[in-house]
Design a protein around this motif. Sequence first.
Motif, mmCIF file in Angstrom:
data_model
loop_
_atom_site.group_PDB
_atom_site.id
_atom_site.type_symbol
_atom_site.label_atom_id
_atom_site.label_comp_id
_atom_site.label_asym_id
_atom_site.label_seq_id
_atom_site.Cartn_x
_atom_site.Cartn_y
_atom_site.Cartn_z
ATOM 1 N N THR A 392 0.848 -1.199 0.000
ATOM 2 C CA THR A 392 0.000 0.000 0.000
ATOM 3 C C THR A 392 0.881 1.244 0.000
ATOM 4 O OG1 THR A 392 -1.694 -1.158 1.282
ATOM 5 C CG2 THR A 392 -1.790 1.237 1.273
ATOM 6 N N THR A 393 0.521 2.209 -0.838
ATOM 7 C CA THR A 393 1.281 3.462 -0.890
ATOM 8 C C THR A 393 0.556 4.531 -0.087
ATOM 9 O OG1 THR A 393 2.181 2.944 -3.071
ATOM 10 C CG2 THR A 393 2.225 5.250 -2.386
ATOM 11 N N SER A 394 1.267 5.164 0.825
ATOM 12 C CA SER A 394 0.673 6.191 1.690
ATOM 13 C C SER A 394 0.804 7.572 1.070
ATOM 14 C CB SER A 394 1.377 6.193 3.045
ATOM 15 O OG SER A 394 2.687 6.755 2.921
ATOM 16 N N ASP A 395 0.094 8.551 1.650
ATOM 17 C CA ASP A 395 0.371 9.952 1.364
ATOM 18 C C ASP A 395 1.647 10.317 2.113
ATOM 19 O OD1 ASP A 395 -1.970 10.260 -0.133
ATOM 20 O OD2 ASP A 395 -3.159 10.676 1.679
ATOM 21 N N PHE A 396 2.094 11.556 1.992
ATOM 22 C CA PHE A 396 3.235 11.991 2.795
ATOM 23 C C PHE A 396 2.816 12.004 4.270
ATOM 24 C CE2 PHE A 396 4.790 13.588 -1.262
ATOM 25 C CZ PHE A 396 6.143 13.277 -1.166
ATOM 26 N N VAL A 397 3.588 11.337 5.106
ATOM 27 C CA VAL A 397 3.251 11.242 6.534
ATOM 28 C C VAL A 397 4.439 11.685 7.374
ATOM 29 C CG1 VAL A 397 1.526 9.410 6.312
ATOM 30 C CG2 VAL A 397 3.948 8.797 6.543
ATOM 31 N N THR A 398 4.137 12.272 8.537
ATOM 32 C CA THR A 398 5.157 12.632 9.521
ATOM 33 C C THR A 398 5.104 11.622 10.661
ATOM 34 O OG1 THR A 398 3.741 14.011 10.921
ATOM 35 C CG2 THR A 398 4.712 15.052 8.967
ATOM 36 N N HIS A 399 5.974 11.796 11.647
ATOM 37 C CA HIS A 399 6.002 10.878 12.785
ATOM 38 C C HIS A 399 4.697 10.900 13.572
ATOM 39 C CE1 HIS A 399 6.534 14.504 15.140
ATOM 40 N NE2 HIS A 399 6.418 13.794 16.240
ATOM 41 N N ALA A 400 3.861 11.960 13.369
ATOM 42 C CA ALA A 400 2.623 12.106 14.153
ATOM 43 C C ALA A 400 1.399 11.558 13.437
ATOM 44 C CB ALA A 400 2.410 13.579 14.493
ATOM 45 N N ASP A 401 1.573 10.899 12.283
ATOM 46 C CA ASP A 401 0.435 10.483 11.460
ATOM 47 C C ASP A 401 0.136 8.994 11.547
ATOM 48 O OD1 ASP A 401 -0.040 13.064 10.526
ATOM 49 O OD2 ASP A 401 1.399 12.854 8.889
ATOM 50 N N GLY A 402 0.357 8.399 12.707
ATOM 51 C CA GLY A 402 0.137 6.963 12.861
ATOM 52 C C GLY A 402 -1.265 6.516 12.536
ATOM 53 N N ALA A 403 -2.268 7.374 12.794
ATOM 54 C CA ALA A 403 -3.667 7.002 12.554
ATOM 55 C C ALA A 403 -4.026 7.016 11.070
ATOM 56 C CB ALA A 403 -4.587 7.949 13.328
ATOM 57 N N LYS A 404 -3.139 7.508 10.213
ATOM 58 C CA LYS A 404 -3.448 7.637 8.792
ATOM 59 C C LYS A 404 -3.003 6.440 7.955
ATOM 60 C CE LYS A 404 -3.192 12.707 8.845
ATOM 61 N NZ LYS A 404 -2.535 13.911 8.266
ATOM 62 N N LEU A 405 -2.367 5.456 8.567
ATOM 63 C CA LEU A 405 -1.861 4.303 7.828
ATOM 64 C C LEU A 405 -2.891 3.187 7.802
ATOM 65 C CD1 LEU A 405 1.824 4.209 9.124
ATOM 66 C CD2 LEU A 405 0.974 5.134 6.970
ATOM 67 N N ALA A 406 -3.398 2.871 6.614
ATOM 68 C CA ALA A 406 -4.424 1.837 6.461
ATOM 69 C C ALA A 406 -3.887 0.479 6.899
ATOM 70 C CB ALA A 406 -4.880 1.778 5.009
ATOM 71 N N GLY A 407 -4.731 -0.281 7.582
ATOM 72 C CA GLY A 407 -4.349 -1.617 8.004
ATOM 73 C C GLY A 407 -3.639 -1.676 9.337
ATOM 74 N N LEU A 408 -3.389 -0.504 9.946
ATOM 75 C CA LEU A 408 -2.720 -0.446 11.251
ATOM 76 C C LEU A 408 -3.581 0.333 12.233
ATOM 77 C CD1 LEU A 408 0.935 0.451 10.171
ATOM 78 C CD2 LEU A 408 0.123 -1.771 10.945
ATOM 79 N N SER A 409 -3.587 -0.107 13.486
ATOM 80 C CA SER A 409 -4.236 0.693 14.524
ATOM 81 C C SER A 409 -3.393 1.949 14.743
ATOM 82 C CB SER A 409 -4.332 -0.104 15.829
ATOM 83 O OG SER A 409 -3.035 -0.317 16.372
ATOM 84 N N SER A 410 -3.971 2.948 15.394
ATOM 85 C CA SER A 410 -3.218 4.183 15.634
ATOM 86 C C SER A 410 -1.980 3.918 16.488
ATOM 87 C CB SER A 410 -4.115 5.232 16.308
ATOM 88 O OG SER A 410 -4.619 4.747 17.536
ATOM 89 N N THR A 411 -2.113 2.953 17.424
ATOM 90 C CA THR A 411 -0.969 2.603 18.278
ATOM 91 C C THR A 411 0.146 1.971 17.450
ATOM 92 O OG1 THR A 411 -2.451 2.224 20.157
ATOM 93 C CG2 THR A 411 -0.230 1.291 20.305
ATOM 94 N N GLU A 412 -0.226 1.000 16.593
ATOM 95 C CA GLU A 412 0.772 0.352 15.740
ATOM 96 C C GLU A 412 1.380 1.347 14.763
ATOM 97 O OE1 GLU A 412 -0.395 -4.298 15.175
ATOM 98 O OE2 GLU A 412 -1.651 -2.849 14.122
ATOM 99 N N GLY A 413 0.523 2.212 14.209
ATOM 100 C CA GLY A 413 1.008 3.202 13.256
ATOM 101 C C GLY A 413 2.014 4.151 13.885
#
Length: 488
Positions: A392-413
Amino acid sequence: MITWMQRHRKYLVITIWISTIAFIGAGFVGWGQYSYGNKSGAVAKVGDVSITAAELQRSYSNLFNQYNQLFQGKFDEKQAKQFGLQRQALHQLVNQALILNLAKSYGLIVTDTELLNVIKSQPSFGKDGTFSKSIYEETLKQNHLTIKEYEELMRKDLLIQKTLYLLASGTKPLEQKAFESALGVSDKINYKVLTPSMITLTANDAELKAFWEKHQKEFKTEPSYEVAYVTQTHQSVSPSEKEISDYYDMNRQLLKDNTGKVLSLAEAKGQIVAALSDKATEKESLRLYIDYKKGALKSGIVAQKATITASSSPFSPELTKEILTMDDQKPYLKPRKNGNEYIIVKLEKINPARTKTFEEAKTDVSALYLNEAKKTKLQELAQNSYKTFTGTTSDFVTHADGAKLAGLSSTEGSEFLTKLFTSKQKQGFITLESGNVIIYNVLEQKLLQDKTIADENTVLKLKGSLLDQGLIKALESKYPVEIYVEGI
């Protein structure tokens, strides 16, 4: 001081939760078979500070409740084992003990006035912003804590906060600029989540037995407590109107409806009769307790038998917890409430933990063996596929964008991105605490134009985290750590 600690607490590597306050109103959760230490009852010793089994229970229970809130009530013991909650709980206490040793070397104390001011500020102990001694006493009683126990725990927590506060450091312009550059980096990544469920394995008895022989000390029976107990049945009383009125006058502030409104005498009458009946039952149970200790039980009263372990008990978790701290020096437990009745317990025998035979341990051995084998295979899969995978290709993410990664919980992200932004590899894989592995490829990287992500508060938190890491390492080299609990 307290405000500073609350603002920075989340980011402390030391992870010092305000355990005493958190325990009030939280459900008790036992940690299973990790309930044995040295002969003095300590599970660990750090410098001059001992860590008791009760403290480990409390630390584990607090952590479990915090994770349960995070998982919206769906956190269970199986997940607790996967997250290594026992180890986390002990690690917190060891770090706290290191700070307490440091505080002692500095001669720091918490005065009675400081302690009283903090206790009076707790909303749980008052109404409409006013502290109530009766509510304070009743709240502690409901949470199975004496005033002395609670205040000793509070004093310890406050001493830790005071010590860390004295070591706190502000930020400088150069540090602010450096953090802005670091936190302003964003990545576009291609990633794929690998989970243990992707691996199918079986094990034969020869493999399991070889594994057991290597790790047999990790498979122990639970310590068990053989007890006898007698029960004082509920006593119903018919108090006079004066007795009801006197009780109401003495306890008016505790007699409230669901909205917190104080009940009228007529509205509270049922509760008062029930409370006076309970008081009469408790009084009779104290007489029964004296007779039991003297070996002079009245005709018709027969003690029942039970074998208690941390995971198997006919009693409530609170009563079970107390039984598991009994010893030959104090073989009788005073009356404890059990529903509408009272229980008096006598300890007859303690059966210490022992190493299980292979047949006894086989189920647990199989689960642990397959879990370890799957971890190894998952690492091999990640190693062999991270250069060629399609994900899966993400948008541009920073260290604070854990909740934006599909397939991962916010904690895992959040965990993944934290590790990703400290890695120097463009391609690779990252193992998470949950056991999942993420393979990734950084496609593009850019600096954000808006760097407000690195405000002064954020810089303080991150700088504090680094300082805390160094502090703990320094204290570990100064104060010896002895662990008496096996299996953690």
